[in-house]
Write a protein that holds these residues in place. Structure first.
Motif, PDB file in Angstrom:
ATOM      1  N   GLU A 102     -38.727  27.185 -53.476  1.00  0.00           N
ATOM      2  CA  GLU A 102     -37.894  26.142 -52.884  1.00  0.00           C
ATOM      3  C   GLU A 102     -37.008  25.446 -53.916  1.00  0.00           C
ATOM      4  O   GLU A 102     -35.823  25.240 -53.695  1.00  0.00           O
ATOM      5  CB  GLU A 102     -38.821  25.130 -52.210  1.00  0.00           C
ATOM      6  CG  GLU A 102     -38.153  23.920 -51.631  1.00  0.00           C
ATOM      7  CD  GLU A 102     -39.184  22.952 -51.066  1.00  0.00           C
ATOM      8  OE1 GLU A 102     -39.070  21.754 -51.365  1.00  0.00           O
ATOM      9  OE2 GLU A 102     -40.093  23.384 -50.342  1.00  0.00           O
ATOM     10  N   ASP A 103     -37.570  25.067 -55.040  1.00  0.00           N
ATOM     11  CA  ASP A 103     -36.830  24.333 -56.067  1.00  0.00           C
ATOM     12  C   ASP A 103     -36.222  25.285 -57.086  1.00  0.00           C
ATOM     13  O   ASP A 103     -36.933  26.079 -57.695  1.00  0.00           O
ATOM     14  CB  ASP A 103     -37.755  23.355 -56.808  1.00  0.00           C
ATOM     15  CG  ASP A 103     -38.142  22.170 -55.960  1.00  0.00           C
ATOM     16  OD1 ASP A 103     -37.229  21.558 -55.380  1.00  0.00           O
ATOM     17  OD2 ASP A 103     -39.340  21.864 -55.890  1.00  0.00           O
ATOM     18  N   LEU A 104     -34.915  25.179 -57.285  1.00  0.00           N
ATOM     19  CA  LEU A 104     -34.250  25.999 -58.291  1.00  0.00           C
ATOM     20  C   LEU A 104     -34.525  25.485 -59.689  1.00  0.00           C
ATOM     21  O   LEU A 104     -34.508  26.230 -60.652  1.00  0.00           O
ATOM     22  CB  LEU A 104     -32.745  26.041 -58.032  1.00  0.00           C
ATOM     23  CG  LEU A 104     -32.338  26.696 -56.710  1.00  0.00           C
ATOM     24  CD1 LEU A 104     -30.826  26.645 -56.545  1.00  0.00           C
ATOM     25  CD2 LEU A 104     -32.845  28.131 -56.646  1.00  0.00           C
ATOM     26  N   ASN A 105     -34.773  24.186 -59.801  1.00  0.00           N
ATOM     27  CA  ASN A 105     -35.088  23.570 -61.087  1.00  0.00           C
ATOM     28  C   ASN A 105     -36.313  22.683 -60.865  1.00  0.00           C
ATOM     29  O   ASN A 105     -36.174  21.510 -60.559  1.00  0.00           O
ATOM     30  CB  ASN A 105     -33.885  22.744 -61.583  1.00  0.00           C
ATOM     31  CG  ASN A 105     -34.113  22.189 -62.956  1.00  0.00           C
ATOM     32  OD1 ASN A 105     -34.962  22.670 -63.695  1.00  0.00           O
ATOM     33  ND2 ASN A 105     -33.359  21.168 -63.307  1.00  0.00           N
ATOM     34  N   PRO A 106     -37.523  23.254 -60.993  1.00  0.00           N
ATOM     35  CA  PRO A 106     -38.738  22.517 -60.620  1.00  0.00           C
ATOM     36  C   PRO A 106     -39.089  21.386 -61.592  1.00  0.00           C
ATOM     37  O   PRO A 106     -39.824  21.583 -62.540  1.00  0.00           O
ATOM     38  CB  PRO A 106     -39.817  23.598 -60.611  1.00  0.00           C
ATOM     39  CG  PRO A 106     -39.316  24.627 -61.551  1.00  0.00           C
ATOM     40  CD  PRO A 106     -37.825  24.590 -61.459  1.00  0.00           C
ATOM     41  N   VAL A 107     -38.514  20.224 -61.333  1.00  0.00           N
ATOM     42  CA  VAL A 107     -38.784  19.034 -62.138  1.00  0.00           C
ATOM     43  C   VAL A 107     -39.100  17.890 -61.190  1.00  0.00           C
ATOM     44  O   VAL A 107     -38.393  17.689 -60.202  1.00  0.00           O
ATOM     45  CB  VAL A 107     -37.568  18.672 -63.012  1.00  0.00           C
ATOM     46  CG1 VAL A 107     -37.798  17.376 -63.744  1.00  0.00           C
ATOM     47  CG2 VAL A 107     -37.253  19.796 -63.987  1.00  0.00           C
ATOM     48  N   MET A 108     -40.179  17.155 -61.458  1.00  0.00           N
ATOM     49  CA  MET A 108     -40.515  15.996 -60.648  1.00  0.00           C
ATOM     50  C   MET A 108     -41.006  14.895 -61.576  1.00  0.00           C
ATOM     51  O   MET A 108     -41.900  15.130 -62.390  1.00  0.00           O
ATOM     52  CB  MET A 108     -41.589  16.334 -59.609  1.00  0.00           C
ATOM     53  CG  MET A 108     -41.768  15.221 -58.617  1.00  0.00           C
ATOM     54  SD  MET A 108     -42.953  15.462 -57.242  1.00  0.00           S
ATOM     55  CE  MET A 108     -43.187  17.169 -57.049  1.00  0.00           C
ATOM     56  N   THR A 109     -40.417  13.720 -61.448  1.00  0.00           N
ATOM     57  CA  THR A 109     -40.865  12.581 -62.240  1.00  0.00           C
ATOM     58  C   THR A 109     -42.151  12.022 -61.635  1.00  0.00           C
ATOM     59  O   THR A 109     -42.513  12.341 -60.500  1.00  0.00           O
ATOM     60  CB  THR A 109     -39.804  11.466 -62.264  1.00  0.00           C
ATOM     61  OG1 THR A 109     -39.654  10.958 -60.932  1.00  0.00           O
ATOM     62  CG2 THR A 109     -38.475  11.969 -62.799  1.00  0.00           C
ATOM     63  N   VAL A 110     -42.813  11.170 -62.390  1.00  0.00           N
ATOM     64  CA  VAL A 110     -44.028  10.529 -61.887  1.00  0.00           C
ATOM     65  C   VAL A 110     -43.715   9.734 -60.625  1.00  0.00           C
ATOM     66  O   VAL A 110     -44.446   9.815 -59.638  1.00  0.00           O
ATOM     67  CB  VAL A 110     -44.667   9.624 -62.967  1.00  0.00           C
ATOM     68  CG1 VAL A 110     -45.801   8.805 -62.385  1.00  0.00           C
ATOM     69  CG2 VAL A 110     -45.154  10.457 -64.135  1.00  0.00           C
ATOM     70  N   SER A 111     -42.621   8.989 -60.629  1.00  0.00           N
ATOM     71  CA  SER A 111     -42.284   8.177 -59.451  1.00  0.00           C
ATOM     72  C   SER A 111     -41.970   9.064 -58.244  1.00  0.00           C
ATOM     73  O   SER A 111     -42.299   8.698 -57.111  1.00  0.00           O
ATOM     74  CB  SER A 111     -41.133   7.221 -59.753  1.00  0.00           C
ATOM     75  OG  SER A 111     -39.972   7.912 -60.124  1.00  0.00           O
ATOM     76  N   GLN A 112     -41.367  10.224 -58.454  1.00  0.00           N
ATOM     77  CA  GLN A 112     -41.108  11.142 -57.341  1.00  0.00           C
ATOM     78  C   GLN A 112     -42.413  11.710 -56.789  1.00  0.00           C
ATOM     79  O   GLN A 112     -42.574  11.853 -55.580  1.00  0.00           O
ATOM     80  CB  GLN A 112     -40.193  12.282 -57.790  1.00  0.00           C
ATOM     81  CG  GLN A 112     -38.765  11.858 -58.030  1.00  0.00           C
ATOM     82  CD  GLN A 112     -37.944  12.963 -58.668  1.00  0.00           C
ATOM     83  OE1 GLN A 112     -38.409  13.681 -59.561  1.00  0.00           O
ATOM     84  NE2 GLN A 112     -36.708  13.100 -58.218  1.00  0.00           N
ATOM     85  N   MET A 113     -43.353  12.022 -57.684  1.00  0.00           N
ATOM     86  CA  MET A 113     -44.642  12.541 -57.230  1.00  0.00           C
ATOM     87  C   MET A 113     -45.419  11.471 -56.476  1.00  0.00           C
ATOM     88  O   MET A 113     -46.023  11.748 -55.440  1.00  0.00           O
ATOM     89  CB  MET A 113     -45.467  13.080 -58.390  1.00  0.00           C
ATOM     90  CG  MET A 113     -46.763  13.736 -57.927  1.00  0.00           C
ATOM     91  SD  MET A 113     -47.681  14.568 -59.214  1.00  0.00           S
ATOM     92  CE  MET A 113     -46.711  16.054 -59.392  1.00  0.00           C
ATOM     93  N   VAL A 114     -45.375  10.240 -56.959  1.00  0.00           N
ATOM     94  CA  VAL A 114     -46.034   9.128 -56.269  1.00  0.00           C
ATOM     95  C   VAL A 114     -45.445   8.959 -54.879  1.00  0.00           C
ATOM     96  O   VAL A 114     -46.170   8.807 -53.890  1.00  0.00           O
ATOM     97  CB  VAL A 114     -45.921   7.828 -57.103  1.00  0.00           C
ATOM     98  CG1 VAL A 114     -46.286   6.601 -56.275  1.00  0.00           C
ATOM     99  CG2 VAL A 114     -46.805   7.917 -58.335  1.00  0.00           C
ATOM    100  N   ALA A 115     -44.121   9.030 -54.765  1.00  0.00           N
ATOM    101  CA  ALA A 115     -43.460   8.904 -53.460  1.00  0.00           C
ATOM    102  C   ALA A 115     -43.871  10.040 -52.528  1.00  0.00           C
ATOM    103  O   ALA A 115     -44.156   9.815 -51.343  1.00  0.00           O
ATOM    104  CB  ALA A 115     -41.949   8.877 -53.639  1.00  0.00           C
TER     105      ALA A 115
END
Length: 78
Positions: free
Chosen positions: A44-57
């Protein structure tokens, strides 16, 4: 099984969020250049990056309470 993990770069954010409603209690995703293989394979993700705040959300969107834990599933912060 005491804990089930979803490696979100492989399954995608959407499926990782949904999996929290079906027994998964651990989201994982150490990001480096090696995870690009999932993108090349059609993830799904072409650039698999997730910040801590995105993961929390993402966890909160699934109706769960985010908790940082160590390798033994002990609470780290909170």
């Amino acid at each position: 099984f005491l804990h089930l993990k979803a490696y979100w770069p492989a399954v995608g954010r959407q499926l990782a969020r949904i999996s929290l409603s079906f027994g998964v209690d651990d989201l994982d995703g150490t990001i480096n250049d090696s995870t690009r293989i999932y993108s090349l394979a059609g993830a799904e993700d072409l650039n698999p990056v997730m910040t801590v705040s995105q993961m929390v959300a993402l966890i909160r969107e699934a109706g769960r309470i985010p908790v940082e834990r160590d390798s033994y599933y002990r609470t780290v912060n909170g």
